[in-house]
Design a protein around this motif. Structure first.
Motif, PDB file in Angstrom:
ATOM      1  N   THR A  11       0.841  -1.209   0.000  1.00  0.00           N
ATOM      2  CA  THR A  11       0.000   0.000   0.000  1.00  0.00           C
ATOM      3  C   THR A  11       0.877   1.261   0.000  1.00  0.00           C
ATOM      4  OG1 THR A  11      -0.190  -0.239   2.398  1.00  0.00           O
ATOM      5  CG2 THR A  11      -2.014  -1.066   1.066  1.00  0.00           C
ATOM      6  N   ARG A  14       2.131   1.748  -3.514  1.00  0.00           N
ATOM      7  CA  ARG A  14       1.149   2.412  -4.398  1.00  0.00           C
ATOM      8  C   ARG A  14       1.333   3.926  -4.358  1.00  0.00           C
ATOM      9  NH1 ARG A  14      -4.093  -0.269  -1.566  1.00  0.00           N
ATOM     10  NH2 ARG A  14      -3.704  -2.421  -2.153  1.00  0.00           N
ATOM     11  N   LEU A  33       7.221  -2.391   9.949  1.00  0.00           N
ATOM     12  CA  LEU A  33       6.096  -3.293  10.242  1.00  0.00           C
ATOM     13  C   LEU A  33       6.577  -4.586  10.879  1.00  0.00           C
ATOM     14  CD1 LEU A  33       3.834  -2.931   7.048  1.00  0.00           C
ATOM     15  CD2 LEU A  33       3.802  -1.574   9.142  1.00  0.00           C
ATOM     16  N   PRO A  53       0.254   3.319   4.321  1.00  0.00           N
ATOM     17  CA  PRO A  53       0.929   4.611   4.434  1.00  0.00           C
ATOM     18  C   PRO A  53       0.097   5.662   5.188  1.00  0.00           C
ATOM     19  CG  PRO A  53      -0.204   4.490   2.338  1.00  0.00           C
ATOM     20  CD  PRO A  53      -0.448   3.182   3.026  1.00  0.00           C
ATOM     21  N   GLN A  65      -5.033   5.726   4.312  1.00  0.00           N
ATOM     22  CA  GLN A  65      -5.697   5.007   3.223  1.00  0.00           C
ATOM     23  C   GLN A  65      -5.060   5.375   1.877  1.00  0.00           C
ATOM     24  OE1 GLN A  65      -7.715   2.459   3.412  1.00  0.00           O
ATOM     25  NE2 GLN A  65      -7.942   2.597   5.635  1.00  0.00           N
ATOM     26  N   HIS A 105      -5.868  -7.359  -1.472  1.00  0.00           N
ATOM     27  CA  HIS A 105      -4.906  -7.002  -0.422  1.00  0.00           C
ATOM     28  C   HIS A 105      -5.382  -7.314   1.005  1.00  0.00           C
ATOM     29  CE1 HIS A 105      -3.243  -4.187   2.572  1.00  0.00           C
ATOM     30  NE2 HIS A 105      -2.099  -4.553   2.043  1.00  0.00           N
ATOM     31  N   LEU A 110      -0.653  -8.238   6.516  1.00  0.00           N
ATOM     32  CA  LEU A 110       0.241  -8.746   7.575  1.00  0.00           C
ATOM     33  C   LEU A 110      -0.534  -9.198   8.814  1.00  0.00           C
ATOM     34  CD1 LEU A 110       3.222  -9.064   8.511  1.00  0.00           C
ATOM     35  CD2 LEU A 110       3.085  -6.702   9.315  1.00  0.00           C
TER      36      LEU A 110
HETATM   37  N1  LIG Z   1      -6.647   0.004   3.200  1.00  0.00           N
HETATM   38  C1  LIG Z   1      -5.383   0.488   3.693  1.00  0.00           C
HETATM   39  C2  LIG Z   1      -4.550  -0.700   4.138  1.00  0.00           C
HETATM   40  C3  LIG Z   1      -3.252  -0.252   4.803  1.00  0.00           C
HETATM   41  C4  LIG Z   1      -2.505  -1.463   5.344  1.00  0.00           C
HETATM   42  O1  LIG Z   1      -3.101  -2.327   6.002  1.00  0.00           O
HETATM   43  N2  LIG Z   1      -1.190  -1.483   5.104  1.00  0.00           N
HETATM   44  C5  LIG Z   1      -0.404  -2.614   5.551  1.00  0.00           C
HETATM   45  C6  LIG Z   1       0.904  -2.676   4.824  1.00  0.00           C
HETATM   46  S1  LIG Z   1       0.710  -3.075   3.129  1.00  0.00           S
HETATM   47  C7  LIG Z   1      -0.113  -2.464   7.018  1.00  0.00           C
HETATM   48  O2  LIG Z   1       0.231  -1.406   7.470  1.00  0.00           O
HETATM   49  N3  LIG Z   1      -0.252  -3.561   7.744  1.00  0.00           N
HETATM   50  C8  LIG Z   1       0.062  -3.562   9.128  1.00  0.00           C
HETATM   51  C9  LIG Z   1      -0.572  -4.726   9.822  1.00  0.00           C
HETATM   52  O3  LIG Z   1      -1.267  -5.519   9.197  1.00  0.00           O
HETATM   53  O4  LIG Z   1      -0.343  -4.814  11.035  1.00  0.00           O
HETATM   54  C10 LIG Z   1      -4.658   1.312   2.622  1.00  0.00           C
HETATM   55  O5  LIG Z   1      -4.929   1.087   1.434  1.00  0.00           O
HETATM   56  O6  LIG Z   1      -3.870   2.198   2.969  1.00  0.00           O
END
Ligand SMILES: N[C@@H](CCC(=O)N[C@@H](CS)C(=O)NCC(=O)O)C(=O)O
Length: 213
Positions: A11, A14, A33, A53, A65, A105, A110
């Motif tokens: 994300t 992107r 992360l 992000p 988002q 996604h 994660l």
């Molecule tokens: N819908 C959100 C999703 C953001 C997201 O979940 N990002 C992931 C990384 S790709 C994250 O930070 N994950 C942390 C976790 O799952 O603890 C977006 O598009 O920004």
């Protein structure tokens, strides 16, 4: 502007692609992360969603988002458009972007994979099967949508859009997890083409200050 992100986060990737395509500079703020920094009190105060992000403006306003961030940047810096004005094309671009961002996604994020292993105690093989199952479903749908869109060098014609900003990180992620993507030639052609583009290269995980092999 500051972008809180992690080199391997799709994300984040992107938004990095979108900012690079628009020629926007930002200060990189790494959120690791793997070390759980997204859940630290300081970061949660900035982003209650505990994810990257996060875009923070010079005056302190923040936005999470990835798709909302890209849409905001597209409205604010419209000289390079990633979400087309044309109603039909815009709908098609969003259709692909949402397929990746809303259907693919989230089920392999994660925290979901972590829940599978920690709380549900699935084996590594079961986790890999889960990941590949949802990637397979998503890629099959994506391939159909892209074939319907024609044979341009990007998802839609000869200009990168939000759809490409979403496709490249998702494919990179699937390859990293060892998925066989040979059954999706149109998707892979777009991916390979984007990787040749210097702007997409700049946004790649390996080019980020927090990258580790
Ligand atoms: N819908 C959100 C999703 C953001 C997201 O979940 N990002 C992931 C990384 S790709 C994250 O930070 N994950 C942390 C976790 O799952 O603890 C977006 O598009 O920004």
């Amino acid at each position: 502007m500051q972008l809180y992100n992690f080199f391997n986060s799709s994300t984040s990737y992107r938004v990095r692609i979108a900012m690079a395509l628009k020629g926007l500079d930002y200060t990189h703020q790494g959120i690791n992360l793997r070390q759980g920094e997204q859940s630290s009190a300081d970061y949660v105060a900035l982003n209650p969603a505990k994810s990257v992000p996060l875009l923070v403006e010079d005056d302190g306003r923040s936005l999470s988002q990835s798709l909302a961030i890209i849409q905001y940047l597209d409205d604010r810096f419209p000289s390079v458009r990633l979400i087309p004005d044309d109603i039909e094309l815009k709908a098609r671009v969003l259709e692909v972007a949402y397929l990746i961002a809303c259907d693919m996604h989230p089920v392999n994020n994660l925290r979901i994979l972590g829940h599978l292993t920690k709380e549900l105690e699935v084996t590594d093989q079961q986790k890999a099967d889960w990941y590949k199952r949802w990637i397979g479903e998503g890629c099959a749908a994506l391939e159909s949508l892209l074939c319907r869109a024609g044979s341009g060098i990007y998802c839609f014609g000869d200009t990168p859009t939000l759809a490409d900003c979403c496709l490249v990180p998702q494919v990179a992620n699937a390859l990293r997890f060892g998925c066989d993507l040979s059954g999706y030639p149109r998707m892979m052609a777009v991916y390979e083409h984007c990787l040749q583009h210097s702007v997409f290269k700049k946004a790649a995980p390996s080019e980020q200050p927090d990258y580790v092999d």
